[in-house]
Motif scaffolding. Structure first.
Motif, PDB file in Angstrom:
ATOM      1  N   LYS A   1      34.700 -95.862-106.433  1.00 38.56           N
ATOM      2  CA  LYS A   1      33.440 -95.160-106.709  1.00 38.56           C
ATOM      3  C   LYS A   1      33.631 -93.659-106.501  1.00 38.56           C
ATOM      4  CE  LYS A   1      29.452 -96.905-105.447  1.00 38.56           C
ATOM      5  NZ  LYS A   1      28.597 -96.905-106.668  1.00 38.56           N
ATOM      6  N   LEU A   2      34.311 -93.304-105.385  1.00 36.44           N
ATOM      7  CA  LEU A   2      34.611 -91.895-105.123  1.00 36.44           C
ATOM      8  C   LEU A   2      35.465 -91.319-106.259  1.00 36.44           C
ATOM      9  CD1 LEU A   2      35.851 -90.435-101.722  1.00 36.44           C
ATOM     10  CD2 LEU A   2      36.819 -89.683-103.872  1.00 36.44           C
ATOM     11  N   ALA A   3      36.468 -92.087-106.695  1.00 36.36           N
ATOM     12  CA  ALA A   3      37.373 -91.616-107.747  1.00 36.36           C
ATOM     13  C   ALA A   3      36.630 -91.369-109.053  1.00 36.36           C
ATOM     14  CB  ALA A   3      38.484 -92.638-107.965  1.00 36.36           C
ATOM     15  N   HIS A   4      35.706 -92.254-109.398  1.00 37.49           N
ATOM     16  CA  HIS A   4      34.973 -92.089-110.656  1.00 37.49           C
ATOM     17  C   HIS A   4      34.024 -90.886-110.597  1.00 37.49           C
ATOM     18  CE1 HIS A   4      36.707 -95.555-112.488  1.00 37.49           C
ATOM     19  NE2 HIS A   4      36.200 -96.403-111.611  1.00 37.49           N
ATOM     20  N   ILE A   5      33.510 -90.608-109.404  1.00 33.59           N
ATOM     21  CA  ILE A   5      32.693 -89.396-109.239  1.00 33.59           C
ATOM     22  C   ILE A   5      33.569 -88.157-109.417  1.00 33.59           C
ATOM     23  CG2 ILE A   5      31.420 -88.021-107.533  1.00 33.59           C
ATOM     24  CD1 ILE A   5      30.442 -90.706-106.354  1.00 33.59           C
ATOM     25  N   LEU A   6      34.753 -88.194-108.821  1.00 30.55           N
ATOM     26  CA  LEU A   6      35.645 -87.029-108.826  1.00 30.55           C
ATOM     27  C   LEU A   6      36.298 -86.802-110.176  1.00 30.55           C
ATOM     28  CD1 LEU A   6      36.957 -84.790-107.128  1.00 30.55           C
ATOM     29  CD2 LEU A   6      38.658 -86.459-106.371  1.00 30.55           C
ATOM     30  N   TYR A   7      36.774 -87.872-110.789  1.00 30.48           N
ATOM     31  CA  TYR A   7      37.579 -87.712-112.003  1.00 30.48           C
ATOM     32  C   TYR A   7      36.857 -88.065-113.296  1.00 30.48           C
ATOM     33  CZ  TYR A   7      41.331 -87.267-108.611  1.00 30.48           C
ATOM     34  OH  TYR A   7      42.116 -86.846-107.557  1.00 30.48           O
TER      35      TYR A   7
ATOM     36  N   VAL B   1      37.618 -75.967-108.480  1.00 30.35           N
ATOM     37  CA  VAL B   1      36.911 -76.500-107.307  1.00 30.35           C
ATOM     38  C   VAL B   1      36.054 -77.682-107.750  1.00 30.35           C
ATOM     39  CG1 VAL B   1      35.272 -76.028-105.458  1.00 30.35           C
ATOM     40  CG2 VAL B   1      36.903 -74.254-106.162  1.00 30.35           C
ATOM     41  N   ALA B   2      36.277 -78.829-107.118  1.00 30.64           N
ATOM     42  CA  ALA B   2      35.487 -80.029-107.397  1.00 30.64           C
ATOM     43  C   ALA B   2      34.799 -80.476-106.118  1.00 30.64           C
ATOM     44  CB  ALA B   2      36.383 -81.147-107.928  1.00 30.64           C
ATOM     45  N   GLN B   3      33.658 -81.119-106.271  1.00 30.04           N
ATOM     46  CA  GLN B   3      32.882 -81.545-105.106  1.00 30.04           C
ATOM     47  C   GLN B   3      32.766 -83.062-105.044  1.00 30.04           C
ATOM     48  OE1 GLN B   3      29.057 -79.611-104.752  1.00 30.04           O
ATOM     49  NE2 GLN B   3      29.880 -77.591-105.297  1.00 30.04           N
TER      50      GLN B   3
ATOM     51  N   VAL C   1      36.226 -80.306-102.443  1.00 27.54           N
ATOM     52  CA  VAL C   1      35.288 -80.113-101.336  1.00 27.54           C
ATOM     53  C   VAL C   1      34.627 -81.451-101.036  1.00 27.54           C
ATOM     54  CG1 VAL C   1      33.414 -78.722-100.410  1.00 27.54           C
ATOM     55  CG2 VAL C   1      34.855 -77.801-102.240  1.00 27.54           C
ATOM     56  N   ASN C   2      34.897 -81.983 -99.868  1.00 25.40           N
ATOM     57  CA  ASN C   2      34.404 -83.306 -99.491  1.00 25.40           C
ATOM     58  C   ASN C   2      33.149 -83.190 -98.625  1.00 25.40           C
ATOM     59  OD1 ASN C   2      34.467 -86.104 -99.394  1.00 25.40           O
ATOM     60  ND2 ASN C   2      35.922 -86.200 -97.706  1.00 25.40           N
TER      61      ASN C   2
END
Length: 338
Positions: free
Chosen positions: A317-323, A299-301, A263-264
């Motif tokens: 930065k987005l990747a580290h938040i997500l993964y 589900v990830a946000q 979920v973006n």
């Protein structure tokens, strides 16, 4: 189970990750971030853009062409160009014609006929999907990369791409059946129709059989959850959610495993901003709907960023938040200006 643990890797076998969803939900950003993160983990990664309106080079802020090129350690990228793919096919046919200058069958069922068909195919609505599928076949058989990330086109294009093995299988099957039926009649027809030699050519049968085997192998890889998964990107809005729900049902028909929903653009709650607070409340309702619609997926946000997410630093930065479950230090009440 952490989101990063949903990746599965196979020794000496390429892992395929398709990232898709409705247009405008941030597929390219998530795909680019995912590819960068995988490369950072030491995986030799190829990211492939199958969207005719390529934005991968804009996202990564590096020039990307129609052939895989290394853009940083462990990371390669390519934007599929169906015109280039068709030109390669044409060149192969021209080379075959040059190698067989005395071939009398070139005009009807031979090389000239196939060249004409390729000219038509390059302008057909499915040319992008055909070129993307050929790229999939190539990397599937080479196992050159640890993982291939497909930055897909909007949902309709992607479903056509993933249905391509079924379409090709049906086409090749019909060609084989036609050839078998014609085979018994070729002896009588050959006297008055010399080109029937081409129909009875054992090499043609062998080519069709080999193509059928490759398609069957592609179907097997696409339906293997240990090698191929699909990650659906949505935004917390009804149109995106319902389109993704329909896409999920369609993917199930092709035995494609959808293991997660990303979920973006999730807004934080900013109490002293009436507009922001109203949007946050609405999104919370949509997030509840997402949990209801996709109970079998993780589900990830991804939070809304105050700036555009482009360039490798922002994407990582987005990747580290997500993964890696890192916090987004940009998304704080004081940082958001409306």
């Amino acid at each position: 189970m952490a989101f990063r643990d949903y990746f599965k890797f196979n020794k000496d076998k390429t892992t395929f990750i398709f990232i898709g969803g409705k247009g405008g939900v941030g597929k390219t950003s998530v795909s680019s971030a995912t590819a960068l993160w995988l490369a950072e983990q030491g995986k030799k990664t190829l990211i492939v853009s199958t969207d005719p309106a390529h934005s991968l080079s804009d996202s990564l802020e590096v020039p990307i062409g129609s052939y895989p090129r290394e853009i940083k350690t462990n990371l390669f990228a390519v934007e599929i160009d169906p015109d280039v793919a068709m030109e390669q096919k044409q060149a192969q046919l021209e080379a075959q014609k040059a190698a067989n200058p005395d071939d009398d069958d070139g005009g009807l069922f031979g090389m000239d006929f196939l060249s004409d068909q390729l000219d038509l195919a390059s302008a057909s609505p499915g040319a992008d999907e055909a070129a993307a599928f050929e790229m999939f076949m190539g990397v599937m058989n080479s196992d050159e990369f640890d993982v291939v990330v497909f930055d897909t086109a909007p949902t309709g294009h992607t479903l056509r791409l993933l249905s391509f093995p079924e379409v090709m299988d049906s086409w090749v099957g019909k060609m084989m059946m036609l050839k078998a039926k014609l085979g018994s009649a070729t002896s009588a027809l050959r006297k008055i129709m010399p080109f029937m030699d081409e129909v009875d050519d054992p090499q043609t049968s062998e080519d069709l059989k080999r193509t059928k085997e490759q398609i069957d192998q592609a179907k097997e890889v696409l339906s293997d959850p240990d090698r191929t998964t699909f990650k659906m990107v949505v935004i917390p809005e009804e149109m995106s959610i319902y389109e993704s729900e329909r896409a999920l049902e369609a993917l199930g028909k092709y035995d494609i495993t959808v293991d997660s929903v990303i979920v973006n653009q999730v807004m934080p709650d900013i109490c002293d901003c009436e507009f922001c607070h109203a949007r946050h409340k609405l999104q919370q309702k949509r997030l509840a709907l997402i949990d209801q619609k996709f109970p079998d997926q993780h589900v990830a946000q991804v939070p809304l960023f105050k700036d555009e997410v482009k360039g490798q630093e922002k994407l990582l930065k987005l990747a580290h938040i997500l993964y890696d479950d890192e916090d987004n230090d940009e998304v704080v009440q004081e940082a958001i200006q409306l």
